[in-house]
Write a protein that holds these residues in place. Structure first.
Motif, short mmCIF file in Angstrom:
data_model
loop_
_atom_site.label_atom_id
_atom_site.label_comp_id
_atom_site.label_asym_id
_atom_site.label_seq_id
_atom_site.Cartn_x
_atom_site.Cartn_y
_atom_site.Cartn_z
N ASN A 138 -5.17 7.90 1.61
CA ASN A 138 -4.17 7.01 2.06
C ASN A 138 -2.87 6.99 1.32
O ASN A 138 -2.77 6.66 0.28
CB ASN A 138 -4.98 5.74 2.01
CG ASN A 138 -3.97 4.51 2.99
OD1 ASN A 138 -3.00 4.27 2.85
ND2 ASN A 138 -4.72 3.72 3.82
N ASN A 140 -0.78 4.62 1.34
CA ASN A 140 -0.36 3.47 0.88
C ASN A 140 -1.66 3.18 -0.21
O ASN A 140 -1.29 1.69 -0.62
CB ASN A 140 -0.41 2.24 2.07
CG ASN A 140 0.73 2.70 2.95
OD1 ASN A 140 1.80 3.02 2.48
ND2 ASN A 140 0.22 2.71 4.09
N SER A 141 -2.20 3.89 -0.78
CA SER A 141 -3.34 3.55 -1.82
C SER A 141 -2.70 3.20 -3.07
O SER A 141 -1.53 3.73 -3.20
CB SER A 141 -4.13 4.77 -1.96
OG SER A 141 -4.96 4.59 -3.19
N ALA A 144 -1.62 6.33 -4.70
CA ALA A 144 -0.77 7.32 -3.92
C ALA A 144 -0.01 8.36 -4.70
O ALA A 144 -0.20 9.44 -4.54
CB ALA A 144 -0.07 6.56 -3.09
N GLY A 225 -7.15 1.54 5.29
CA GLY A 225 -6.96 1.10 3.83
C GLY A 225 -8.23 0.73 3.44
O GLY A 225 -8.25 0.27 2.36
#
Length: 343
Positions: A138, A140-141, A144, A225
């Motif tokens: 992801n 937006n992790s 990231a 998410g």
């Protein structure tokens, strides 16, 4: 007398002229009638649903592109159902589904439906595409930047997956070949990177409930998410626009020439105690004995193997493979024989 004779000759010849005219008209009418009755009746356009049960990792390409293109090209109607390949085989075997087409993400799954002991549902199958494993993440992790570093090669990917708090997703090895492939991948990685405990450290138990999710849900969970990363086929990641980390051929199960090396990795089914070995990731198609629309099923396989079908598959991240027949190749329907690569 002359008048009488002339009149007599006139009345004798007149009926002959009428008969001649009548005969000509009759012939013309007969010819018209013959032309009308010999006009061929237009052939009805193929129609009706084709029930396709397929590996969940193909859901995006099947529902959004290949299915609609098949409809438009043939006149039949694609009716798909996506799940883990082993789960689909179990439903067929349990008389819960009667598909016209069965598509698996692993050749070995077909063997669960072959032979008298397994109901003789499948007698042959064809390879039609292949893939490889990647690690999708992801964007937006919280991790990231670490994933980006791993993708660029500046940090080992397995070190990122070992970080505390990592939410990792994979599929059930009992229900889905990709779940098994994940285990093979980690076992191969142990050898390749000389990290003996890698499989246990990252995956935990094979049936780790905190990581295992249905195949058809995994992409959505990552996108929402709920997960930081997951194990995917490269075509899934590309179709869903998921950023991913590529892995070396020694690990990714994507190189057919490394089949012997992949077979060194194993997984034992906890329910049956059957031992499976790692193998290149290959998608297969067959027409099972449950087929109800034989003409539509053959049309679907032909479309899948056609240049149009293959271009759609390859354009969405799948890889080309020879169309090899396994099982009893003589049972492959005659219209499909032309596609089989002869050894």
């Amino acid at each position: 007398m002359e008048c009488t004779c002339s009149s007599s000759r006139h009345f004798r010849t007149l009926p002959i002229s009428f008969l001649t005219l009548f005969s000509v008209l009759a012939l013309l009418l007969g010819a018209c009638g013959s032309t009308t009755t010999s006009t061929p009746t237009p052939t009805a356009k193929p129609s009706g649903p084709v029930q396709v049960m397929y590996a969940g990792s193909l859901e995006s390409i099947m529902e959004k592109q290949l299915g609609p293109a098949f409809n438009q090209s043939t006149g039949y109607t694609f009716a798909g159902e996506a799940k883990g390949s082993s789960a689909l085989a179990t439903e067929i075997k349990g008389h819960l589904r009667r598909p016209d087409i069965f598509i698996s993400a692993a050749p070995g799954v077909n063997k669960q439906l072959m032979g008298a002991a397994n109901g003789n549902y499948v007698s042959w199958y064809l390879n039609f595409a292949r893939s490889q494993m990647v690690i999708g993440y992801n964007a937006n992790s919280h991790f990231a930047s670490d994933f980006q570093a791993a993708a660029s090669g500046s940090k080992p990917w397995y070190q990122v997956l070992e970080e505390s708090g990592m939410r990792l997703g994979r599929t059930d090895p009992i229900l889905d070949p990709k779940g098994q492939a994940t285990i093979y991948l980690m076992e191969l990685a142990q050898t390749y990177y000389q990290q003996p405990s890698l499989r246990q450290t990252i995956l935990g138990a094979d049936e780790n409930a905190s990581q295992v999710f249905p195949e058809e849900d995994l992409v959505a969970r990552l996108g929402a998410g709920q997960l930081d990363a997951g194990f995917f086929y490269i075509n899934e990641a590309k179709a869903a626009h998921i950023p991913y980390i590529t892995l070396p051929d020694q690990v990714n199960l994507g190189n057919p020439s490394m089949a012997t090396a992949y077979a060194a990795a194993t997984w034992t089914n906890p329910k049956t105690q059957a031992v499976s070995k790692g193998a290149p990731i290959v998608f297969t198609v067959t027409i099972p004995s449950t087929v109800q629309n034989q003409a539509g099923a053959q049309a679907f396989v032909k479309f899948l193997l056609s240049s149009q079908g293959q271009n759609l598959l390859l354009g969405n991240g799948l890889l080309a493979t020879p169309f090899v027949a396994s099982g009893d190749a003589s049972k492959v329907p005659q219209p499909l024989q032309q596609y089989i690569q002869k050894s």
